[in-house]
Design an enzyme around this catalytic site. Structure first.
Site, mmCIF file in Angstrom:
data_model
loop_
_atom_site.group_PDB
_atom_site.id
_atom_site.type_symbol
_atom_site.label_atom_id
_atom_site.label_comp_id
_atom_site.label_asym_id
_atom_site.label_seq_id
_atom_site.Cartn_x
_atom_site.Cartn_y
_atom_site.Cartn_z
ATOM 1 N N GLY A 191 -73.056 16.572 6.967
ATOM 2 C CA GLY A 191 -72.931 16.283 5.537
ATOM 3 C C GLY A 191 -71.749 15.375 5.280
ATOM 4 N N GLN A 197 -65.061 11.732 0.351
ATOM 5 C CA GLN A 197 -64.469 11.684 1.698
ATOM 6 C C GLN A 197 -64.283 10.257 2.208
ATOM 7 O OE1 GLN A 197 -67.461 14.751 3.168
ATOM 8 N NE2 GLN A 197 -65.736 15.068 4.556
ATOM 9 N N CYS A 240 -65.472 20.477 8.709
ATOM 10 C CA CYS A 240 -65.542 19.352 7.782
ATOM 11 C C CYS A 240 -65.009 18.108 8.489
ATOM 12 C CB CYS A 240 -64.688 19.668 6.558
ATOM 13 S SG CYS A 240 -64.630 18.347 5.346
ATOM 14 N N LEU A 241 -65.683 16.984 8.297
ATOM 15 C CA LEU A 241 -65.226 15.747 8.934
ATOM 16 C C LEU A 241 -63.830 15.340 8.465
ATOM 17 C CD1 LEU A 241 -68.485 13.575 8.951
ATOM 18 C CD2 LEU A 241 -67.469 14.830 10.852
ATOM 19 N N HIS A 296 -70.785 23.075 -0.049
ATOM 20 C CA HIS A 296 -69.618 22.475 0.606
ATOM 21 C C HIS A 296 -69.420 21.015 0.147
ATOM 22 C CE1 HIS A 296 -67.038 21.722 4.332
ATOM 23 N NE2 HIS A 296 -67.279 20.512 3.873
ATOM 24 N N GLU A 297 -70.509 20.241 0.174
ATOM 25 C CA GLU A 297 -70.417 18.815 -0.192
ATOM 26 C C GLU A 297 -70.154 18.654 -1.683
ATOM 27 O OE1 GLU A 297 -70.016 16.871 2.195
ATOM 28 O OE2 GLU A 297 -70.768 18.239 3.705
ATOM 29 N N HIS A 338 -66.589 18.882 -2.592
ATOM 30 C CA HIS A 338 -65.804 17.663 -2.353
ATOM 31 C C HIS A 338 -65.747 16.794 -3.611
ATOM 32 C CE1 HIS A 338 -64.666 17.654 1.841
ATOM 33 N NE2 HIS A 338 -65.884 17.913 2.247
HETATM 34 NI NI NI Z 1 -66.497 18.527 4.141
#
Ligand code: NI
Length: 173
Positions: A46, A51, A93-94, A135-136, A139
């Site tokens: 994701g 991000q 998470c990235l 989660h996304e 962000h």
């Molecule tokens: Ni994330």
């Protein structure tokens, strides 16, 4: 296609709030393509626009494990309409590399969103998809999953990430 730079926690820009998308044009398609390229390149499932330092209500999810069978979902201007149940969810998470922690999520959600061409949709999700969407979507509100953890744990994670940024030469001592 180009690779976008992923912001790393605790970058303050990860806390900016995204604005709704009003124009569904080729620029939007190109941005989503670049986001997808960036997500796949980093082996993520994701990625939210926040991000990559773009404050628009856009995120993508692809839960397929097989590189040959990509299944990209694009969610634009998503709203969570209803939520049910609670599950423990182990997440990464990235933007928070090499950290995996368990947080609470809703088990099932009903959402409304727009697709890449602006079509309005309503859907119910559960399992991994419901968790990824939460989660996304977080962000886009400037929330990173580690912020659900205790203050002590967050402090430890910040310290650990700062150390790894210094080691890899990204950050000065
Ligand atoms: Ni994330």
């Amino acid at each position: 296609m180009s690779l976008l730079t992923i912001l790393r926690y605790p970058d303050a820009k990860l806390h900016l709030k995204a604005k709704p998308v009003n124009t569904f044009d080729d620029n939007l398609k190109e941005l989503v393509q670049n986001m997808a390229h960036t997500m796949y390149d980093n082996n993520g499932i994701g990625l939210a626009a926040t991000q990559v330092n773009i404050q628009k209500r856009i995120f993508i999810v692809d839960l397929s494990k097989d590189d040959e069978l990509k299944n990209l979902h694009t969610f634009i201007n998503l709203e969570i309409l209803e939520k049910y149940g609670q599950v423990d969810s182990e997440e990464g998470c990235l933007s928070v590399p090499d950290i995996y922690e368990t947080v609470k999520r809703y088990e099932k959600i009903k959402v409304r969103y727009q697709t890449l061409d602006g079509t309005l949709k309503e859907d119910n999700f559960d399992g991994m998809m419901a968790i990824c969407i939460q989660h996304e979507n977080d962000h886009l509100y400037g929330r990173v999953f580690v912020e659900y953890l205790s203050a002590l744990k967050q402090k430890f994670i910040k310290k650990k990430l700062k150390k790894s940024l210094i080691q890899s030469g990204i950050l000065d001592r």
